[in-house]
Motif scaffolding. Structure first.
Motif, short mmCIF file in Angstrom:
data_model
loop_
_atom_site.label_atom_id
_atom_site.label_comp_id
_atom_site.label_asym_id
_atom_site.label_seq_id
_atom_site.Cartn_x
_atom_site.Cartn_y
_atom_site.Cartn_z
N LYS A 2 0.86 -1.17 -0.08
CA LYS A 2 -0.17 0.16 -0.04
C LYS A 2 0.86 1.24 0.09
CE LYS A 2 -3.52 2.17 2.56
NZ LYS A 2 -4.60 2.09 3.76
N HIS A 3 0.55 2.10 -0.89
CA HIS A 3 1.37 3.42 -0.91
C HIS A 3 0.71 4.46 0.28
CE1 HIS A 3 3.51 6.57 -2.62
NE2 HIS A 3 2.34 7.64 -2.62
N VAL A 4 1.87 4.92 0.96
CA VAL A 4 1.77 5.71 1.90
C VAL A 4 1.89 7.09 1.61
CG1 VAL A 4 2.73 6.27 4.32
CG2 VAL A 4 2.88 3.94 3.44
N TYR A 5 1.04 8.06 1.79
CA TYR A 5 0.89 9.56 1.55
C TYR A 5 1.59 10.24 2.65
CZ TYR A 5 -2.02 7.79 -2.34
OH TYR A 5 -2.53 7.13 -3.31
N PRO A 6 2.36 11.18 2.49
CA PRO A 6 3.01 12.00 3.63
C PRO A 6 1.64 12.50 4.27
CG PRO A 6 3.92 12.66 1.46
CD PRO A 6 2.86 11.72 1.19
N LYS A 7 1.73 12.65 5.64
CA LYS A 7 0.54 13.02 6.38
C LYS A 7 1.09 14.41 7.54
CE LYS A 7 -1.85 8.91 7.11
NZ LYS A 7 -2.44 8.02 8.25
N TYR A 8 2.30 14.57 7.56
CA TYR A 8 2.82 15.42 8.38
C TYR A 8 3.96 16.33 7.88
CZ TYR A 8 0.23 12.42 11.40
OH TYR A 8 -0.75 11.63 11.95
N VAL A 9 4.12 17.54 8.15
CA VAL A 9 5.32 18.43 7.86
C VAL A 9 6.51 17.77 8.81
CG1 VAL A 9 6.40 20.51 7.82
CG2 VAL A 9 4.00 20.07 7.06
N THR A 10 7.65 17.45 8.25
CA THR A 10 8.78 16.92 9.04
C THR A 10 9.92 17.99 9.30
OG1 THR A 10 10.18 16.48 7.07
CG2 THR A 10 8.75 14.74 7.84
N LYS A 11 10.45 17.91 10.23
CA LYS A 11 11.61 18.80 10.69
C LYS A 11 12.39 18.97 9.53
CE LYS A 11 15.13 19.79 14.21
NZ LYS A 11 15.87 19.29 15.10
N HIS A 99 0.14 14.80 -2.37
CA HIS A 99 -0.70 15.66 -1.82
C HIS A 99 -2.07 15.28 -1.47
CE1 HIS A 99 2.23 18.49 -2.42
NE2 HIS A 99 2.37 18.24 -3.96
N LYS A 100 -2.29 13.84 -1.49
CA LYS A 100 -3.77 13.34 -1.37
C LYS A 100 -4.30 13.71 -0.07
CE LYS A 100 -5.90 9.01 -2.09
NZ LYS A 100 -5.76 7.64 -2.16
N ASN A 101 -3.58 13.56 1.18
CA ASN A 101 -4.05 14.03 2.33
C ASN A 101 -4.26 15.54 2.56
OD1 ASN A 101 -3.90 11.31 3.62
ND2 ASN A 101 -1.94 11.36 3.55
N THR A 102 -3.45 16.20 2.03
CA THR A 102 -3.52 17.69 2.04
C THR A 102 -4.82 18.04 1.11
OG1 THR A 102 -1.08 17.98 1.80
CG2 THR A 102 -2.56 19.85 1.17
N ILE A 103 -5.17 17.43 -0.01
CA ILE A 103 -6.62 17.60 -0.82
C ILE A 103 -7.67 17.30 0.28
CG2 ILE A 103 -7.93 16.82 -2.68
CD1 ILE A 103 -5.08 16.59 -4.19
N TYR A 104 -7.39 16.03 1.06
CA TYR A 104 -8.52 15.77 1.81
C TYR A 104 -8.82 16.74 2.97
CZ TYR A 104 -8.95 10.77 0.10
OH TYR A 104 -8.94 9.90 -0.58
N TYR A 105 -7.60 17.35 3.34
CA TYR A 105 -7.61 18.09 4.55
C TYR A 105 -8.57 19.39 4.25
CZ TYR A 105 -6.48 21.51 8.30
OH TYR A 105 -6.64 22.77 9.08
N TRP A 106 -8.06 20.01 3.24
CA TRP A 106 -8.80 21.28 2.56
C TRP A 106 -10.00 21.34 2.17
CZ3 TRP A 106 -6.70 25.90 4.09
CH2 TRP A 106 -5.42 25.92 4.62
#
Length: 139
Positions: A2-11, A99-106
């Motif tokens: 399963k592809h894992v999309y970024p969820k968090y902004v990293t340091k 950007h999938k999770n970003t699209i969901y968020y906004w």
């Protein structure tokens, strides 16, 4: 797999963008740095950086959040331009795997009342529908 999309902004993404785009470093009280540094007056600059700088996946993820937050502010300020919208739409769809999770968020697909949403939500829903995202396959 399963592809894992970024969820968090990293340091490391923050550190990279601070250097590459001349953004302020987070201070000890910073939370949600990517929203703190958004700036509608720098929207075109941020989009150009996305298009022209060598960025890794985490930096692209973080920068797109800054871009969308800045675009949201531009909409609120009635300064949003269609040319910016076209470029943002293109990059979100082109790099959907980032950007999938970003699209969901906004896009706030679970909210029926647009008065309870971000100014940019209608724009982001259009992208979600174009990409055939329904909120059921969030990763």
């Amino acid at each position: 797999m399963k592809h894992v999309y970024p969820k968090y902004v990293t340091k490391s993404a923050i550190e990279g963008l601070v250097k590459k785009i001349n953004l302020p470093s987070p201070d000890e009280f910073s939370q949600d740095w990517e929203y703190e540094v958004s700036d509608s007056s720098r929207l075109t600059e941020f989009i150009c950086a996305y298009e022209n700088f060598e960025l890794n996946i985490d930096e692209k993820f973080a920068l797109m959040i800054i871009i969308i937050s800045s675009f949201n502010d531009a909409i609120v300020e009635r300064k949003a331009e269609e040319s910016s919208a076209r470029r943002i739409r293109y990059h979100l769809l082109q790099d959907i795997s980032i950007h999938k999770n970003t699209i969901y968020y906004w896009s706030m697909l679970d909210e029926d009342d647009l008065d309870n949403c971000h100014a940019v939500t209608s724009f982001m829903r259009e992208i979600a529908y174009t990409a055939k995202l329904d909120g059921q396959d969030k990763s």
